[in-house]
Scaffold this active site. Sequence first.
Site, PDB file in Angstrom:
ATOM      1  N   ARG A 103     -48.315  31.740  34.945  1.00 45.49           N
ATOM      2  CA  ARG A 103     -49.170  31.215  33.879  1.00 45.49           C
ATOM      3  C   ARG A 103     -50.395  30.543  34.477  1.00 45.49           C
ATOM      4  NH1 ARG A 103     -47.015  26.570  30.043  1.00 45.49           N
ATOM      5  NH2 ARG A 103     -48.459  25.213  31.194  1.00 45.49           N
ATOM      6  N   HIS A 158     -43.540  23.336  21.212  1.00 44.99           N
ATOM      7  CA  HIS A 158     -44.469  22.420  21.867  1.00 44.99           C
ATOM      8  C   HIS A 158     -45.849  23.045  21.979  1.00 44.99           C
ATOM      9  CE1 HIS A 158     -43.277  25.113  25.097  1.00 44.99           C
ATOM     10  NE2 HIS A 158     -44.319  24.697  25.805  1.00 44.99           N
ATOM     11  N   ASP A 186     -48.689  23.039  25.042  1.00 40.73           N
ATOM     12  CA  ASP A 186     -48.588  22.797  26.481  1.00 40.73           C
ATOM     13  C   ASP A 186     -49.245  21.481  26.908  1.00 40.73           C
ATOM     14  OD1 ASP A 186     -47.139  25.076  27.159  1.00 40.73           O
ATOM     15  OD2 ASP A 186     -48.932  26.315  27.267  1.00 40.73           O
ATOM     16  N   HIS A 191     -45.647  26.941  20.542  1.00 36.64           N
ATOM     17  CA  HIS A 191     -44.825  28.098  20.893  1.00 36.64           C
ATOM     18  C   HIS A 191     -43.443  27.638  21.364  1.00 36.64           C
ATOM     19  CE1 HIS A 191     -46.710  26.857  24.667  1.00 36.64           C
ATOM     20  NE2 HIS A 191     -45.732  27.450  25.316  1.00 36.64           N
TER      21      HIS A 191
END
Length: 305
Positions: A286, A122, A124, A271
């Site tokens: 994150r 995907h 993000d 990723h």
Amino acid sequence: MNHPAPAHLQGPRIKTGQPSATPYQTLSVKRLTPVLGAEIEGIDLSRELSALQFEEVSRALAEHQVIFFRDQHPTPEQHLAFGQRFGQLHRHPAAPHAPGLPDLMIIQADEHSPRANGEMWHSDVSCDAEPPMGSILYIHTCPPSGGDTLFASMYAAYDALSDRMKQYLSGLTAVHDGEHVYRGTYANLGVQDKSLYPRSVHPVVRTHPVTGRQALYVNRGFTTRILGIPADESEAMLRLLFTHMENPLFQCRFRWEPHSVAFWDNRCVQHRAMWDYWPHTRSGFRVTVLGDAPFYQPSSDLATT
């Protein structure tokens, strides 16, 4: 009459360019593969970057698409401050965050987790109207082995397509939907579902606003439908593109160590996280940088083909 060479004798699927000849002054770069990925040395993310350091980190990201830093120890506030150098921060529509820090997303999987973040290829939050420009993941706790993250260059995936396929995809748009991704996903962590999750339409091929290069912009996680073509054709085309862009030729693989940081450009990179370390723990935070609305500007060579 000249006959084309067999497919296995037509040379490499992609040909990568040489790295920039301009040397860096404040950091050193070690490429992971010729396609994407580089480890950066000489930068301490717990300290404010100088103007030249910031310029060179930005350049390294543009050149290598995903960059990695080892032996980093930023506080949550320093992690957030580093992200803010690159733009306004993006707030995740569903995931839990650190107490009192809504822009600091918690990333954790352990023996009690029913899932781990990012187990499917995907980009993000591509369901947002203005998806994230980049993501900065700091992992402070790692399993003894496993837990790697795979990254794939969507520049390379696009470049490897035939000219006919590039022409077919030119100007097409696709639906990116967060409903099936987020609803109920974080219930085990006490997160209440929202009444509505983002859904957007983006170009199938997007033009990078910094480099001007073309990148495929559909992904297994969020993309549900290509518009303007029959449903069965859309399903077949997405299946083909998903399989194509997951070719190992376009990838690099990062092996985490405690206190490592990965910074990837969501505009040209997908990723996938490997959850192969149960019952061990992988944990970190994150920070995500807000991007702009994807757009497509046809390449001059494609327009004249």
